[in-house]
Design a protein around this motif. Structure first.
Motif, mmCIF file in Angstrom:
data_model
loop_
_atom_site.group_PDB
_atom_site.id
_atom_site.type_symbol
_atom_site.label_atom_id
_atom_site.label_comp_id
_atom_site.label_asym_id
_atom_site.label_seq_id
_atom_site.Cartn_x
_atom_site.Cartn_y
_atom_site.Cartn_z
ATOM 1 N N ILE A 111 0.841 -1.187 0.000
ATOM 2 C CA ILE A 111 0.000 0.000 0.000
ATOM 3 C C ILE A 111 0.882 1.244 0.000
ATOM 4 C CG2 ILE A 111 -1.510 1.405 1.477
ATOM 5 C CD1 ILE A 111 -3.121 -0.635 0.199
ATOM 6 N N ALA A 112 0.571 2.159 -0.919
ATOM 7 C CA ALA A 112 1.233 3.469 -0.922
ATOM 8 C C ALA A 112 0.227 4.518 -0.482
ATOM 9 C CB ALA A 112 1.751 3.801 -2.313
ATOM 10 N N PHE A 113 0.614 5.380 0.437
ATOM 11 C CA PHE A 113 -0.224 6.509 0.823
ATOM 12 C C PHE A 113 0.228 7.716 0.015
ATOM 13 C CE2 PHE A 113 -0.850 3.488 4.126
ATOM 14 C CZ PHE A 113 -2.204 3.613 4.397
ATOM 15 N N VAL A 114 -0.753 8.419 -0.547
ATOM 16 C CA VAL A 114 -0.445 9.427 -1.553
ATOM 17 C C VAL A 114 -1.078 10.772 -1.206
ATOM 18 C CG1 VAL A 114 -0.143 7.761 -3.425
ATOM 19 C CG2 VAL A 114 -2.427 8.671 -2.965
ATOM 20 N N VAL A 115 -0.355 11.837 -1.567
ATOM 21 C CA VAL A 115 -0.867 13.202 -1.477
ATOM 22 C C VAL A 115 -0.592 13.893 -2.799
ATOM 23 C CG1 VAL A 115 -0.595 13.418 1.028
ATOM 24 C CG2 VAL A 115 1.304 14.043 -0.484
ATOM 25 N N TYR A 233 9.862 -1.663 4.287
ATOM 26 C CA TYR A 233 8.623 -0.880 4.209
ATOM 27 C C TYR A 233 7.577 -1.583 5.063
ATOM 28 C CZ TYR A 233 4.802 1.862 2.260
ATOM 29 O OH TYR A 233 3.727 2.712 2.111
ATOM 30 N N PRO A 234 6.903 -0.857 5.961
ATOM 31 C CA PRO A 234 6.086 -1.529 6.984
ATOM 32 C C PRO A 234 4.784 -2.146 6.498
ATOM 33 C CG PRO A 234 5.917 0.860 7.206
ATOM 34 C CD PRO A 234 6.975 0.603 6.180
ATOM 35 N N TYR A 235 4.298 -1.742 5.320
ATOM 36 C CA TYR A 235 2.992 -2.221 4.888
ATOM 37 C C TYR A 235 3.136 -3.103 3.656
ATOM 38 C CZ TYR A 235 1.680 1.706 7.875
ATOM 39 O OH TYR A 235 1.562 2.590 8.917
ATOM 40 N N ALA A 236 3.222 -4.393 3.879
ATOM 41 C CA ALA A 236 3.336 -5.355 2.792
ATOM 42 C C ALA A 236 2.339 -6.481 3.029
ATOM 43 C CB ALA A 236 4.749 -5.908 2.688
#
Length: 276
Positions: A111-115, A233-236
């Protein structure tokens, strides 16, 4: 003990799985002489498209049937000998206690968090992100930004991406009621790209990220293939196929082929990370 044949095995399903099978069969064109099914895979809807492509590559004759139903339903069906392999995309540690089930890593997602690119934000800690997603942080000023409300974007249920956020990022907590729910990754990308106050997320599988989006660094670790594979990366999300001790003879050769270059290339085409 003799294994049940692929057709008769469907009738051994619990009521919910039997209904799923009936609907799937009803959707197929009627044939006077149905082709024999050699293997049946069922489970995660997130993996259906990939598994169907892999099945077509491995056996163009249609000898492998791929159904959805969800990770839990697939595991139950595999445990009861109803299907040959379960497709699992959920984090279900309690199922690993079953010594007759074997988890085969298929691929990895994230998951990538995006702005918006115009936003000054470039990084968050896991705690900050959790507070934003649950509504404890609701203003950009709390993140050293401008004095303006955060426009929090999420995905509508039953999105696997939303499920991943709830299970992995929020550890079971519910997202803020203020979050606007969108129907697709394309909508998420478009909304974040046009609004400097928005924050959203995209799975690796969905990340057609445009030039006006910034992928946030989490706990000092950037979102990249290398950091996902290394575990930094913490979210995998690990994606599995699960077999049983008494699996059909055709399961072993299929699992071995999934590690081959053609299968790994197909996994990459689906914007997942190959692991072999």
């Amino acid at each position: 003990m003799r294994r049940l044949g692929p057709v008769s095995r469907w009738w051994a399903l619990p009521l919910a799985l039997a209904l799923l099978a009936a609907l799937a069969l009803a959707a197929r064109p009627w044939r006077l002489r149905p082709a024999p099914v050699s293997l049946v895979i069922a489970g995660s809807s997130q993996l259906q498209a990939l598994l169907r492509d892999l099945a077509d590559d491995y056996d163009p004759g249609g000898g492998i049937v791929v159904e959805g139903g969800g990770s839990i339903a697939g595991l139950v069906a595999a445990q009861r000998g109803v299907v040959d392999l379960a497709a699992v995309s959920q984090t279900l540690p309690e199922w690993r206690d079953d010594m007759q089930s074997h988890y085969h890593l298929l691929a990895r997602n994230s998951i990538a968090f995006v702005v918006n690119r115009a936003s000054p934000l470039r990084a968050l800690s896991q705690r900050q992100l959790r507070d934003v997603l649950t509504g404890r942080i609701a203003n950009w000023r709390q993140l050293d930004g401008r004095d303006a409300p955060i426009r929090l974007l999420g995905r509508r249920e039953p999105s696997p991406t939303r499920q991943f956020v709830v299970e992995t990022v929020l550890a079971g907590r519910e997202p803020s009621w203020r979050a606007e729910t969108l129907d697709s990754a394309a909508q998420m990308t478009a909304e974040v790209a046009r609004d400097p106050l928005a924050l959203g997320y995209l799975s690796l599988q969905e990340a057609g990220v445009g030039a006006r989006l910034t992928l946030l660094t989490i706990d000092g670790v950037p979102f990249s293939r290398a950091t996902i594979l290394s575990g930094r990366y913490p979210y995998a999300q690990d994606l599995y196929l699960v077999s049983r001790d008494d699996a059909a003879p055709g399961v072993g050769p299929l699992l071995a082929w999934l590690k081959s270059p053609p299968a790994q290339e197909a996994i990459e085409r689906h914007q997942l990370i190959s692991v072999y």
